[in-house]
Design an enzyme around this catalytic site. Structure first.
Site, PDB file in Angstrom:
ATOM      1  N   TYR A 159      66.612  28.948  -2.187  1.00  0.00           N
ATOM      2  CA  TYR A 159      66.124  27.953  -1.262  1.00  0.00           C
ATOM      3  C   TYR A 159      65.943  28.435   0.164  1.00  0.00           C
ATOM      4  O   TYR A 159      64.961  28.093   0.814  1.00  0.00           O
ATOM      5  CB  TYR A 159      67.133  26.792  -1.285  1.00  0.00           C
ATOM      6  CG  TYR A 159      66.971  25.768  -0.208  1.00  0.00           C
ATOM      7  CD1 TYR A 159      66.197  24.635  -0.412  1.00  0.00           C
ATOM      8  CD2 TYR A 159      67.594  25.924   1.022  1.00  0.00           C
ATOM      9  CE1 TYR A 159      66.043  23.696   0.587  1.00  0.00           C
ATOM     10  CE2 TYR A 159      67.445  24.988   2.024  1.00  0.00           C
ATOM     11  CZ  TYR A 159      66.674  23.882   1.802  1.00  0.00           C
ATOM     12  OH  TYR A 159      66.514  22.958   2.777  1.00  0.00           O
ATOM     13  N   CYS A 167      70.993  29.413  10.888  1.00  0.00           N
ATOM     14  CA  CYS A 167      70.301  29.979  12.035  1.00  0.00           C
ATOM     15  C   CYS A 167      69.400  31.151  11.652  1.00  0.00           C
ATOM     16  O   CYS A 167      69.574  31.760  10.610  1.00  0.00           O
ATOM     17  CB  CYS A 167      71.237  30.528  13.103  1.00  0.00           C
ATOM     18  SG  CYS A 167      72.425  29.322  13.682  1.00  0.00           S
ATOM     19  N   ASN A 212      74.023  34.346  13.108  1.00  0.00           N
ATOM     20  CA  ASN A 212      73.683  33.585  11.902  1.00  0.00           C
ATOM     21  C   ASN A 212      74.877  33.699  10.965  1.00  0.00           C
ATOM     22  O   ASN A 212      75.316  34.799  10.650  1.00  0.00           O
ATOM     23  CB  ASN A 212      72.427  34.168  11.239  1.00  0.00           C
ATOM     24  CG  ASN A 212      72.085  33.518   9.897  1.00  0.00           C
ATOM     25  OD1 ASN A 212      71.476  34.141   9.041  1.00  0.00           O
ATOM     26  ND2 ASN A 212      72.463  32.280   9.708  1.00  0.00           N
ATOM     27  N   GLY A 213      75.367  32.533  10.509  1.00  0.00           N
ATOM     28  CA  GLY A 213      76.534  32.518   9.629  1.00  0.00           C
ATOM     29  C   GLY A 213      77.573  31.580  10.179  1.00  0.00           C
ATOM     30  O   GLY A 213      77.301  30.794  11.101  1.00  0.00           O
ATOM     31  N   GLY A 228      66.664  27.131  11.176  1.00  0.00           N
ATOM     32  CA  GLY A 228      67.391  26.290  12.127  1.00  0.00           C
ATOM     33  C   GLY A 228      66.427  25.588  13.055  1.00  0.00           C
ATOM     34  O   GLY A 228      65.594  26.249  13.677  1.00  0.00           O
TER      35      GLY A 228
END
Ligand code: SF4
Length: 484
Positions: free
Chosen positions: A266, A23, A129-130, A55
């Site tokens: 990445y 995310c 996020n996570g 995301g």
């Protein structure tokens, strides 16, 4: 109707999906005024637009005018979910936004974020996020029937909202018991909050608009795009609140930094800066080191577009072998809504990549990519280059072999599906049909990041998980009823 993947530099082969990020989060607070009320949701839109790579399943914005929070969210890309007329209805002086790829909880509207909960004092909108690794333990603290969605974020939002105190007080108490990766941006009617897990696994940064407004975002690139100045990273274990009194900061846990090494390989945008260093510079340096570790005589270095580009530039620089384009990518195929027929599907990767024959024919090529998941993409590329007349094809990868799954917010294939989880490098080379194959070593990748090894999570490469994960806390659907 299936949504386009929107991913322009990865997912060349839909059966060999690249690692999916968990995310992007974004928040903004500006002093209330008529002008600011019209701007905040648009700033959040552009912030999310800059974080779209993190995301692509759903997107949402919550905005408050000081007395009421309004949330708009839906499945799809940021530009598909929002248009001018929707943004014009989202008026206020603070907002949080989110673009989601699901790691715990299915990709459904209910699980899209911001997650909104009513509280005794009003409302709370949370973005995350996570991925948490003690979700069942946290969910057990809640009364039955409280959850309306099946994500780990919903559990956290419910705990914060039902605590009884204000968001700061609730976060002080709940976050020390929350394990896993969480970069959080949340709000009530008047205050913007942000927090980062004690390991700081996912990034989170603070920016400002000339000190009269504040922004929190997953990556510095999102600050640049909305015209905010980078102030600092939110520290691991730090909780902040932002309102008319400025930024207030406190620690809810001792920091134990373990930033995600894969962000460098990445995940993060190349124009993002982590720990003071641009991700692009790190990726080029990885390419240089890759050239020194795995030299080979060749005529041309080409990237797999665009994921392998920075490392290919570094490889060419250090090896002295010319850099060039050998594959042309159709940047818009990723956005198609048309399901290919079986005949077209057999064309596979050719729908997205086309070889430049004149650059390839009779040449010894080095093809650089950032990672190998199942190997289908690289196998198809090697075959395509040989068909186009390449004399030799040498594959170089700017990450070590990905052998282990991630439980902290990146959705890789399972260990059984990861080609490096099952085969040796020589067996992978054989399976790809390449003349040689070289991965950068973990030590060289870490050296290129310029972060000490003990401050990095590298579990997908070496299997050493910095936060132990119980067997019963694994899996995307752990809060959903079994269908078997
Ligand atoms: S396991 Fe890999 S992808 Fe996951 S947080 Fe650690 S380094 Fe990043």
């Amino acid at each position: 109707m299936p949504l386009g993947d929107g991913r322009l530099s990865h997912d060349l082969d839909p059966s060999d999906r690249s690692p999916q990020d968990a995310c992007g989060v974004f928040g903004v607070w500006v002093p209330p005024s008529e002008a600011s009320r019209a701007e905040v949701s648009k700033l959040t839109y552009y912030g999310l637009y800059a974080l779209q790579h993190r995301g692509q399943e759903s997107a949402g914005i919550a905005v408050s005018d000081g007395s009421r929070i309004v949330v708009f969210k839906d499945m799809g890309l940021v530009a598909q979910v929002f248009d001018e007329s929707v943004l014009n209805t989202l008026r206020g002086h603070l907002a949080v936004g989110h673009c989601r790829y699901s790691t715990t909880g299915s990709p459904t509207w209910e699980n899209a974020q911001p997650t909104f909960r009513s509280t005794d004092a009003g409302g709370l909108a949370l973005t995350h996020n996570g991925n948490l690794i003690n979700t069942p333990e946290l969910a057990a603290r809640l009364d039955p029937g409280v959850l309306t969605a099946t994500s780990d974020t919903e559990v956290l939002a419910a705990l914060l909202a039902t605590h009884g105190g204000g968001p700061m007080e609730a976060a002080r108490e709940i976050l020390p018991a929350t394990r896993g990766a969480y970069s959080l941006v949340f709000m009530d009617e008047g205050t913007l909050y942000a927090a980062r897990d004690p390991e700081g696994i996912r990034p989170l940064v603070l920016g400002s608009f000339e000190d009269v407004g504040w922004v929190v975002a997953s990556e510095t690139a999102a600050l640049d795009i909305v015209g905010a100045r980078f102030v600092r990273e939110i520290e691991p274990g730090e909780l902040i609140a932002i309102d008319a009194d400025g930024v207030r900061s406190e620690r809810f846990a001792e920091p134990r930094p373990k930033g995600c090494l894969f962000e460098y390989v990445y995940l993060a945008r190349p124009d993002t800066t982590i720990a003071g260093r641009s991700v692009q510079a790190t990726r080029v340096e990885v390419g240089r080191r890759l050239a020194r570790e795995h030299p080979v005589e060749a005529d041309l270095v080409i990237p797999t577009p665009e994921s392998g580009t920075p490392a290919a530039i570094g490889y060419a620089e250090a090896s002295g072998i010319p850099y060039g384009q050998g594959l042309v990518k159709n940047s818009y195929v990723g956005r198609t809504f048309i399901q290919p027929s079986q005949t077209i599907r057999q064309l596979g990767i050719r729908l997205k990549l086309n070889p430049l024959r004149e650059a390839i024919e009779g040449r010894r090529l080095i093809v650089v990519d950032d990672s190998i998941v199942r190997g289908n993409t690289q196998r198809a590329i090697v075959r395509m280059l040989r068909d186009a007349g390449a004399a030799e094809v040498h594959v170089r990868i700017s990450s070590p072999p990905v052998k282990w799954p991630c439980f902290y917010g990146i959705d890789f294939a399972t260990r059984a599906e990861l080609i490096a989880g099952n085969l040796s490098v020589e067996e992978i080379r054989d399976s790809l049909g390449a003349d040689s194959l070289g991965y950068i070593s973990l030590d060289e990748l870490i050296a290129a990041s310029q972060i000490p090894k003990d401050r990095l999570c590298r579990a997908c490469f070496d299997g050493v998980y910095p936060i132990p994960v119980d067997e019963d806390s694994r899996g995307k659907h752990l809060l959903e009823p079994s269908t078997t």
